[in-house]
Scaffold this active site. Structure first.
Site, PDB file in Angstrom:
ATOM      1  N   LYS A  32       0.831  -1.209   0.000  1.00 31.74           N
ATOM      2  CA  LYS A  32       0.000   0.000   0.000  1.00 31.74           C
ATOM      3  C   LYS A  32       0.869   1.264   0.000  1.00 31.74           C
ATOM      4  CE  LYS A  32      -3.833  -2.059   2.670  1.00 31.74           C
ATOM      5  NZ  LYS A  32      -4.788  -2.294   1.603  1.00 31.74           N
ATOM      6  N   SER A  33       2.188   1.107   0.019  1.00 31.91           N
ATOM      7  CA  SER A  33       3.061   2.284   0.134  1.00 31.91           C
ATOM      8  C   SER A  33       2.793   3.342  -0.939  1.00 31.91           C
ATOM      9  CB  SER A  33       4.533   1.867   0.112  1.00 31.91           C
ATOM     10  OG  SER A  33       4.823   1.177   1.298  1.00 31.91           O
ATOM     11  N   LYS A  82      15.476  -5.856   3.913  1.00 28.76           N
ATOM     12  CA  LYS A  82      15.878  -4.824   4.879  1.00 28.76           C
ATOM     13  C   LYS A  82      17.316  -5.003   5.366  1.00 28.76           C
ATOM     14  CE  LYS A  82      11.233  -3.884   6.594  1.00 28.76           C
ATOM     15  NZ  LYS A  82      10.375  -3.668   7.761  1.00 28.76           N
ATOM     16  N   ASN A 103      14.748   0.460   6.376  1.00 26.50           N
ATOM     17  CA  ASN A 103      13.519   0.449   5.569  1.00 26.50           C
ATOM     18  C   ASN A 103      13.349   1.709   4.726  1.00 26.50           C
ATOM     19  OD1 ASN A 103      12.677   2.414   7.397  1.00 26.50           O
ATOM     20  ND2 ASN A 103      10.606   1.603   7.549  1.00 26.50           N
ATOM     21  N   GLY A 145      13.649 -10.060  13.439  1.00 25.02           N
ATOM     22  CA  GLY A 145      13.981  -8.736  12.907  1.00 25.02           C
ATOM     23  C   GLY A 145      12.929  -7.691  13.253  1.00 25.02           C
ATOM     24  N   ALA A 146      11.656  -8.064  13.205  1.00 27.27           N
ATOM     25  CA  ALA A 146      10.589  -7.095  13.482  1.00 27.27           C
ATOM     26  C   ALA A 146      10.690  -6.599  14.925  1.00 27.27           C
ATOM     27  CB  ALA A 146       9.231  -7.725  13.224  1.00 27.27           C
ATOM     28  N   ARG A 167       9.447 -17.798  21.481  1.00 27.38           N
ATOM     29  CA  ARG A 167       9.338 -19.265  21.485  1.00 27.38           C
ATOM     30  C   ARG A 167      10.698 -19.866  21.824  1.00 27.38           C
ATOM     31  NH1 ARG A 167       7.321 -21.606  15.837  1.00 27.38           N
ATOM     32  NH2 ARG A 167       9.246 -20.580  15.189  1.00 27.38           N
ATOM     33  N   GLY A 262      -1.627  -3.411  12.554  1.00 25.21           N
ATOM     34  CA  GLY A 262      -0.467  -2.563  12.296  1.00 25.21           C
ATOM     35  C   GLY A 262      -0.631  -1.574  11.155  1.00 25.21           C
TER      36      GLY A 262
HETATM   37  P1  ATR Z   1      10.848 -11.128  11.300  1.00 26.52           P
HETATM   38  O1  ATR Z   1      12.071 -10.572  10.661  1.00 26.52           O
HETATM   39  O2  ATR Z   1       9.581 -10.846  10.553  1.00 26.52           O
HETATM   40  O3  ATR Z   1      10.738 -10.785  12.738  1.00 26.52           O
HETATM   41  P2  ATR Z   1      11.970 -13.715  11.852  1.00 26.52           P
HETATM   42  O4  ATR Z   1      13.301 -13.089  12.065  1.00 26.52           O
HETATM   43  O5  ATR Z   1      11.869 -14.974  11.075  1.00 26.52           O
HETATM   44  O6  ATR Z   1      10.984 -12.693  11.129  1.00 26.52           O
HETATM   45  O7  ATR Z   1      11.276 -13.900  13.286  1.00 26.52           O
HETATM   46  C1  ATR Z   1      10.024 -14.429  13.412  1.00 26.52           C
HETATM   47  C2  ATR Z   1       9.676 -14.435  14.898  1.00 26.52           C
HETATM   48  O8  ATR Z   1       8.387 -15.025  15.051  1.00 26.52           O
HETATM   49  C3  ATR Z   1      10.617 -15.259  15.744  1.00 26.52           C
HETATM   50  O9  ATR Z   1      10.705 -14.662  17.023  1.00 26.52           O
HETATM   51  C4  ATR Z   1       9.905 -16.603  15.821  1.00 26.52           C
HETATM   52  O10 ATR Z   1      10.235 -17.399  16.940  1.00 26.52           O
HETATM   53  P3  ATR Z   1      11.562 -18.331  16.922  1.00 26.52           P
HETATM   54  O11 ATR Z   1      12.714 -17.421  17.142  1.00 26.52           O
HETATM   55  O12 ATR Z   1      11.338 -19.302  18.036  1.00 26.52           O
HETATM   56  O13 ATR Z   1      11.583 -18.996  15.563  1.00 26.52           O
HETATM   57  C5  ATR Z   1       8.484 -16.143  15.946  1.00 26.52           C
HETATM   58  N1  ATR Z   1       7.502 -17.162  15.515  1.00 26.52           N
HETATM   59  C6  ATR Z   1       7.277 -17.620  14.266  1.00 26.52           C
HETATM   60  N2  ATR Z   1       6.282 -18.529  14.260  1.00 26.52           N
HETATM   61  C7  ATR Z   1       5.850 -18.648  15.544  1.00 26.52           C
HETATM   62  C8  ATR Z   1       4.840 -19.417  16.208  1.00 26.52           C
HETATM   63  N3  ATR Z   1       4.058 -20.250  15.526  1.00 26.52           N
HETATM   64  N4  ATR Z   1       4.695 -19.261  17.539  1.00 26.52           N
HETATM   65  C9  ATR Z   1       5.477 -18.407  18.249  1.00 26.52           C
HETATM   66  N5  ATR Z   1       6.451 -17.658  17.678  1.00 26.52           N
HETATM   67  C10 ATR Z   1       6.639 -17.763  16.355  1.00 26.52           C
END
Ligand code: ATR
Length: 297
Positions: A32-33, A82, A103, A145-146, A167, A262
């Site tokens: 949507k940017s 990014k 970004n 990363g987020a 997690r 968001g």
């Molecule tokens: P982004 O850059 O979008 O943050 P990422 O670096 O892949 O993407 O991180 C995704 C985050 O979502 C991680 O903290 C991941 O947990 P893990 O570090 O244990 O992998 C979390 N995540 C993804 N799927 C999940 C799920 N089903 N339940 C809980 N946490 C989840």
């Protein structure tokens, strides 16, 4: 979600007549940017062009270089580029350095400059929705990363405590280590934990931010038992994704919290990037009007 046209190659005619901006991502057809930046440009009576560009997964650096060589004025960068943008920039804002991701890019006398406006966009959206961050107990779910991108701007609001739960608890530990000195500087207690830890009787939070990718798989990072402990009546639950009510948001609603997706963060981060490129003050933009309009697109 709507899909819009995007470019996989660039040619000089795209840059004729108007100042040209773009968002780079893969995939990018949903972005949507352009709608957001065109609205802002109208608000300050400027005529710009804003493109969606989808480089191949290994073609980002070459295409960004070509974009600026052809006269591009500024670009937003989204998933999965990014980190690539962060590595390419010759000059970084301190918040981009802390986020480990970029970004927003532009050129200053030939030097590629990078910023990260995501976290500041989140804070702006929370504040304009009347959410107290200062002195609050805040929980971030996720340590990817987020999450890393939002920690510094949240710390500068001086919450009482900022918990980062993941997690994989080791990744939360790593983030806490990275931001510990900044947290101390701002007088914030910074705590790492695992998601399952909340199944025990832990404190509740007035603000819970889901920065995990769990929603993409229609899951929540919190079990129902953990959700019982984490959310409190009248609290606020914010999911960084937009365009849908996630399982996380439903859990919060069931426990009498206010919720938000968001979309506001998306618009606010764009506003900060827009002001950087166009050298105008943020007060010139009506971000709430753009958010309201996007809710109907
Ligand atoms: P982004 O850059 O979008 O943050 P990422 O670096 O892949 O993407 O991180 C995704 C985050 O979502 C991680 O903290 C991941 O947990 P893990 O570090 O244990 O992998 C979390 N995540 C993804 N799927 C999940 C799920 N089903 N339940 C809980 N946490 C989840």
């Amino acid at each position: 979600m709507n899909h819009y046209p995007f470019l996989t190659t660039l040619e000089p005619s795209l840059f004729a007549r108007k100042q040209t901006y773009a968002v780079f991502g893969h995939p990018i057809g949903h972005s949507k940017s352009p709608l957001i930046h065109e609205q802002f440009a109208m608000q300050i009576q400027r005529d710009i062009k804003y493109l969606r560009i989808q480089p191949s997964l290994d073609g980002f650096a070459a295409m960004l270089t070509q974009f600026f060589a052809l006269g591009g004025q500024g670009a937003n960068i989204t998933i999965p580029f990014k980190l690539n943008a962060y590595q390419l920039c010759q000059q970084l804002s301190s918040r981009a350095r802390l986020a480990g991701a970029v970004n927003t890019v532009w050129q200053d006398e030939g030097v590629l400059c990078g910023d990260n406006t995501d976290g500041a966009g989140l804070v702006a959206d929370l504040l304009s929705q009347g959410v107290a961050i200062n002195k609050a107990d805040v929980l971030i779910l996720g340590a990817g990363g987020a999450s890393r991108g939002i920690v510094e701007p949240l710390l500068t609001q001086r919450p009482k405590r900022l918990w980062i739960a993941n997690r994989t608890s080791q990744k939360a530990d790593e983030l806490v280590l990275l931001f510990q000195s900044l947290a101390t500087e701002h007088g914030v207690e910074l705590i790492a934990s695992s998601n399952v830890q909340f199944e025990e009787n832990t404190p509740s939070f007035s603000l819970v931010i889901n920065a995990s990718a769990a929603g993409l798989d229609d899951q929540s990072p919190l079990s129902e038992l953990a959700a019982d402990h984490v959310f409190c009546t009248g609290g606020f639950a914010y999911d960084l994704v937009y365009g849908k009510t996630t399982v996380f948001m439903e859990q919060a609603l069931q426990r009498d919290c206010r919720i938000s997706d968001g979309l506001g963060m998306l618009v606010e981060q764009a506003a900060i990037a827009f002001c950087q490129w166009h050298r105008v003050g943020i007060e010139r933009l009506d971000t709430r009007a753009v958010i309201a309009q996007l809710r109907h697109v």
